[in-house]
Write an enzyme that holds these catalytic residues in place. Structure first.
Site, mmCIF file in Angstrom:
data_model
loop_
_atom_site.group_PDB
_atom_site.id
_atom_site.type_symbol
_atom_site.label_atom_id
_atom_site.label_comp_id
_atom_site.label_asym_id
_atom_site.label_seq_id
_atom_site.Cartn_x
_atom_site.Cartn_y
_atom_site.Cartn_z
ATOM 1 N N ASP A 292 -5.786 6.529 9.665
ATOM 2 C CA ASP A 292 -6.504 7.063 10.833
ATOM 3 C C ASP A 292 -6.722 5.957 11.870
ATOM 4 O O ASP A 292 -7.229 6.219 12.968
ATOM 5 C CB ASP A 292 -7.812 7.750 10.430
ATOM 6 C CG ASP A 292 -8.832 6.801 9.817
ATOM 7 O OD1 ASP A 292 -8.488 5.629 9.548
ATOM 8 O OD2 ASP A 292 -9.983 7.241 9.612
ATOM 9 N N SER A 293 -6.298 4.720 11.541
ATOM 10 C CA SER A 293 -6.244 3.653 12.550
ATOM 11 C C SER A 293 -5.364 4.074 13.717
ATOM 12 O O SER A 293 -5.430 3.472 14.792
ATOM 13 C CB SER A 293 -5.718 2.356 11.925
ATOM 14 O OG SER A 293 -4.536 2.584 11.198
ATOM 15 N N ASP B 131 -4.177 9.695 5.575
ATOM 16 C CA ASP B 131 -5.568 9.230 5.590
ATOM 17 C C ASP B 131 -6.467 10.375 6.060
ATOM 18 O O ASP B 131 -6.288 10.890 7.174
ATOM 19 C CB ASP B 131 -5.647 8.061 6.579
ATOM 20 C CG ASP B 131 -6.757 7.089 6.271
ATOM 21 O OD1 ASP B 131 -7.427 7.249 5.236
ATOM 22 O OD2 ASP B 131 -6.931 6.149 7.069
ATOM 23 N N LYS C 236 -5.807 9.496 1.175
ATOM 24 C CA LYS C 236 -6.765 8.398 0.994
ATOM 25 C C LYS C 236 -8.076 8.816 1.639
ATOM 26 O O LYS C 236 -8.064 9.484 2.680
ATOM 27 C CB LYS C 236 -6.245 7.118 1.654
ATOM 28 C CG LYS C 236 -7.252 5.968 1.651
ATOM 29 C CD LYS C 236 -6.660 4.681 2.155
ATOM 30 C CE LYS C 236 -6.728 4.487 3.650
ATOM 31 N NZ LYS C 236 -8.083 4.562 4.256
ATOM 32 N N GLU D 222 -12.344 7.353 2.368
ATOM 33 C CA GLU D 222 -13.267 6.213 2.376
ATOM 34 C C GLU D 222 -14.598 6.564 1.715
ATOM 35 O O GLU D 222 -15.007 7.729 1.723
ATOM 36 C CB GLU D 222 -13.561 5.800 3.838
ATOM 37 C CG GLU D 222 -12.358 5.305 4.596
ATOM 38 C CD GLU D 222 -12.685 4.920 6.036
ATOM 39 O OE1 GLU D 222 -13.880 4.903 6.417
ATOM 40 O OE2 GLU D 222 -11.743 4.630 6.780
ATOM 41 N N GLU E 76 -11.189 -3.142 1.550
ATOM 42 C CA GLU E 76 -11.094 -3.754 2.882
ATOM 43 C C GLU E 76 -12.247 -4.730 3.113
ATOM 44 O O GLU E 76 -13.426 -4.377 2.905
ATOM 45 C CB GLU E 76 -11.107 -2.644 3.957
ATOM 46 C CG GLU E 76 -11.025 -3.193 5.376
ATOM 47 C CD GLU E 76 -10.668 -2.164 6.433
ATOM 48 O OE1 GLU E 76 -10.338 -1.000 6.083
ATOM 49 O OE2 GLU E 76 -10.712 -2.524 7.622
HETATM 50 O O1 KIV Z 1 -6.451 3.595 8.741
HETATM 51 C C1 KIV Z 1 -5.938 2.566 8.250
HETATM 52 O O2 KIV Z 1 -4.999 1.976 8.792
HETATM 53 C C2 KIV Z 1 -6.509 2.056 7.014
HETATM 54 C C3 KIV Z 1 -6.033 0.727 6.535
HETATM 55 C C4 KIV Z 1 -6.667 -0.336 7.330
HETATM 56 C C5 KIV Z 1 -6.255 0.541 5.089
HETATM 57 O O3 KIV Z 1 -7.345 2.677 6.426
#
Ligand code: KIV
Length: 277
Positions: A47-48, A86, A116, A118, A185
């Site tokens: 989600d970056s 994500d 994934k 968090e 992280e």
């Molecule tokens: O969204 C992302 O790119 C991430 C990584 C930094 C692990 O969660």
């Protein structure tokens, strides 16, 4: 020739054999294809993308539809690597039902292999529900950017014994809930090493030291494509942004001066046909 897809068993075997796992983020067809062709084991559609692709100030505004759109593009570029989608903020925190439904979209609509999410120990129930539905889950502990405000900013986590103990417990709870892998992280290197030793599942570090079972970096950071800031844990392998700017400025200059297009870029027709126009 058809390439053999990387599987969860392959990733877990790498941990057992002491071989490092490689992960990078990708957000579209070309970045997915290039990472795959480079032999990267796992691709995270992070989600970056909200920050490096869409220009948001944080990952918080990213929606499910945006994630699915980008995951589909990555999927089309990847033949071998294992793809994780994500889960964006509030796509899994509201209820277990909603979490399973949204995780399912990554698998059914976007063709990802896993998701994934968090959090910490409080996410164990959600992880269990998604895994029970047949969807592999990777946990993400430590600095969790979706809730960075709650953590008082983008700071290293687990720096004191109490914080570190909490993260060890979170890692164990996620593993017990069925997570197949764990991203850590921004935690001290000794904590990254300790959690890696204590878990059976592979750990992937980003600012978590060299002893994790693998490493992940953001595509734009590796290639020098994001100029707003660069975290301490990043190693930039090439600085493409200035090269891209220079190439585009050269193109502009060539168009304005008439140097482009040249004779090698034009399509011709016979003089006889041209006379008839
Ligand atoms: O969204 C992302 O790119 C991430 C990584 C930094 C692990 O969660």
């Amino acid at each position: 020739m058809e390439q053999k897809k990387v599987t969860i068993a392959d990733l877990q075997a790498r941990k057992a054999a002491g071989q490092k796992i490689t992960m990078v983020t990708a957000y579209d067809y070309p970045s997915g294809a290039l990472a795959d062709q480079a032999g990267i084991d796992t691709i995270l559609v992070g989600d970056s993308l909200g920050m490096v692709m869409l220009g948001y100030d944080s990952t918080v505004p990213v929606t499910m539809d945006e994630m699915i759109h980008h995951c589909k593009a990555v999927r089309r570029g990847v033949k071998r690597a294992f793809i994780l989608g994500d889960m964006p903020f509030l796509s899994y925190q509201v209820s277990e039902e909603k979490a399973v439904e949204n995780a399912g979209r990554f698998i059914k609509e976007a063709g990802c292999e896993a998701v994934k999410l968090e959090g910490g120990s409080e996410m164990a129930g959600v992880i269990r529900a998604i895994v029970t539905a047949g969807i592999p889950v990777c946990g993400h502990i430590g600095l969790t950017p979706q809730t960075a405000t709650k953590l008082s900013g983008f700071k290293v986590q687990g720096k004191d014994a109490e914080g570190a103990r909490e993260l060890v417990q979170a890692a164990k709870d996620m593993e017990a809930a069925g997570a197949f892998m764990l991203v850590m992280e921004c935690v001290p290197d000794v904590l990254g090493a300790r959690i890696t030793r204590e878990l059976r599942i592979p750990t992937i570090g980003i600012g978590a030291g060299p002893d994790c079972d693998g490493q992940v970096l953001v595509y734009h950071d590796v290639l020098g494509l994001f100029e707003r800031f660069t975290p301490k844990f990043v190693k930039q392998y090439v600085n493409l942004a200035p090269q891209i700017r220079e190439a585009l400025a050269q193109y502009k200059q060539d168009v304005e001066s008439g140097a482009f297009p040249g004779p090698e870029h034009v399509f011709s027709m016979s003089a006889e046909e041209a006379d008839k126009i």
